[in-house]
Design a protein around this motif. Structure first.
Motif, PDB file in Angstrom:
ATOM      1  N   VAL A 192     -10.055  45.094  86.840  1.00  0.00           N
ATOM      2  CA  VAL A 192     -10.186  46.333  86.066  1.00  0.00           C
ATOM      3  C   VAL A 192      -8.979  47.228  86.318  1.00  0.00           C
ATOM      4  O   VAL A 192      -8.352  47.745  85.384  1.00  0.00           O
ATOM      5  CB  VAL A 192     -11.499  47.078  86.430  1.00  0.00           C
ATOM      6  CG1 VAL A 192     -11.584  48.418  85.727  1.00  0.00           C
ATOM      7  CG2 VAL A 192     -12.711  46.221  86.077  1.00  0.00           C
ATOM      8  N   ALA A 193      -8.617  47.388  87.605  1.00  0.00           N
ATOM      9  CA  ALA A 193      -7.477  48.251  87.942  1.00  0.00           C
ATOM     10  C   ALA A 193      -6.199  47.714  87.305  1.00  0.00           C
ATOM     11  O   ALA A 193      -5.382  48.486  86.784  1.00  0.00           O
ATOM     12  CB  ALA A 193      -7.321  48.341  89.455  1.00  0.00           C
ATOM     13  N   ILE A 194      -6.028  46.396  87.336  1.00  0.00           N
ATOM     14  CA  ILE A 194      -4.804  45.821  86.771  1.00  0.00           C
ATOM     15  C   ILE A 194      -4.769  46.043  85.252  1.00  0.00           C
ATOM     16  O   ILE A 194      -3.747  46.455  84.700  1.00  0.00           O
ATOM     17  CB  ILE A 194      -4.674  44.331  87.153  1.00  0.00           C
ATOM     18  CG1 ILE A 194      -4.348  44.257  88.648  1.00  0.00           C
ATOM     19  CG2 ILE A 194      -3.592  43.625  86.336  1.00  0.00           C
ATOM     20  CD1 ILE A 194      -4.567  42.929  89.291  1.00  0.00           C
ATOM     21  N   ASP A 195      -5.904  45.821  84.585  1.00  0.00           N
ATOM     22  CA  ASP A 195      -5.950  46.052  83.134  1.00  0.00           C
ATOM     23  C   ASP A 195      -5.673  47.516  82.790  1.00  0.00           C
ATOM     24  O   ASP A 195      -4.978  47.814  81.818  1.00  0.00           O
ATOM     25  CB  ASP A 195      -7.307  45.628  82.565  1.00  0.00           C
ATOM     26  CG  ASP A 195      -7.421  44.106  82.507  1.00  0.00           C
ATOM     27  OD1 ASP A 195      -6.385  43.445  82.693  1.00  0.00           O
ATOM     28  OD2 ASP A 195      -8.535  43.604  82.276  1.00  0.00           O
ATOM     29  N   LEU A 196      -6.225  48.427  83.612  1.00  0.00           N
ATOM     30  CA  LEU A 196      -5.979  49.858  83.364  1.00  0.00           C
ATOM     31  C   LEU A 196      -4.497  50.182  83.489  1.00  0.00           C
ATOM     32  O   LEU A 196      -3.924  50.912  82.683  1.00  0.00           O
ATOM     33  CB  LEU A 196      -6.766  50.722  84.362  1.00  0.00           C
ATOM     34  CG  LEU A 196      -8.265  50.850  84.116  1.00  0.00           C
ATOM     35  CD1 LEU A 196      -8.944  51.538  85.305  1.00  0.00           C
ATOM     36  CD2 LEU A 196      -8.534  51.650  82.842  1.00  0.00           C
TER      37      LEU A 196
END
Ligand code: C5P
Length: 211
Positions: A192-196
């Motif tokens: 999730v953090a990487i996609d954000l």
């Protein structure tokens, strides 16, 4: 017209997964225009020192890095000039004779344990990340990596960790968390953090002010 490149700083303790986070972001833009600079490549040249002196060096202190050279090279990349990036030799604890020519790109990722420590580097960053992983997980990863990839013994890794790496982490690395825009728990596993981050970088790329 050229846009100023975007600079992303990825910090975190040894074994935190910061390299994985940086690589995951890199992978998403690979077809576009991205480059990665590891702060480790800028460990000070120690060719003039004996092996014994090199082994005794504190590699977790801010003074171990040649941040002046790193800063100078990032500034060149920001002006769309190519650089000759140093190459670090872990086996010999010093800079190797080789350099890598790096062409400027639209997105620059700076990754390293103390990449958020130097204010001059922080000032060049558009986004600052701190990858936050528990110390027990980090030491296990470090043990495996240093024995498998950096030719170290179990005893030497444990000794270096307890006498140098841990205290320096608490004194210099951990406090830089306060400068981060985003704190990423569990590094490279955090999809999730990487996609954000990827979405945010795309937005900045679209909006970036034209010089
Ligand atoms: O990849 P990572 O962020 O873990 O690399 C930083 C670590 O490399 C530091 O914690 C430092 O102790 C270690 N290092 C080393 N020997 C060197 C240079 C760095 O063990 N010659």
């Amino acid at each position: 017209m050229t846009k100023k490149p975007i600079v992303i700083g990825v910090a975190g303790g040894t074994g935190s997964g910061k390299t994985t986070v940086a690589r995951e972001i890199y992978r998403k833009f690979k077809d576009k225009s991205i480059l990665m600079i590891e702060q480790d490549a800028y460990y000070k040249d120690q060719t003039h020192k004996t092996m014994e002196e090199r082994i005794k060096t504190n590699y977790d202190h801010p003074l171990a890095f040649d941040n002046d050279l790193l800063l100078e090279q990032v500034q060149k990349l920001l002006s769309y000039e190519k650089i000759e990036k140093p190459v670090y030799d872990y086996a010999n604890h010093t800079r190797s004779k080789e350099v890598i020519t790096v062409d400027p790109k639209e997105v620059i990722i700076l990754e390293g344990i103390l990449i958020l420590e130097d204010e001059r580097l922080r000032d060049l960053m558009d986004i600052k990340l701190f990858v936050d992983t528990d110390a027990d997980v980090r030491i296990i990863r470090r043990l495996m990596r240093d024995i498998e990839e950096r030719g170290r013994t179990l005893d030497s890794v444990i000794d270096q960790y307890t006498s140098v790496v841990r205290p320096m982490h608490l004194q210099f690395v951990e406090p830089t968390k306060r400068y981060a825009d985003v704190i990423v728990p569990e590094g490279g596993q955090n999809r999730v953090a990487i996609d954000l981050m990827v979405t945010k970088i795309r937005t900045i790329l679209e909006e970036k002010v034209i010089l």
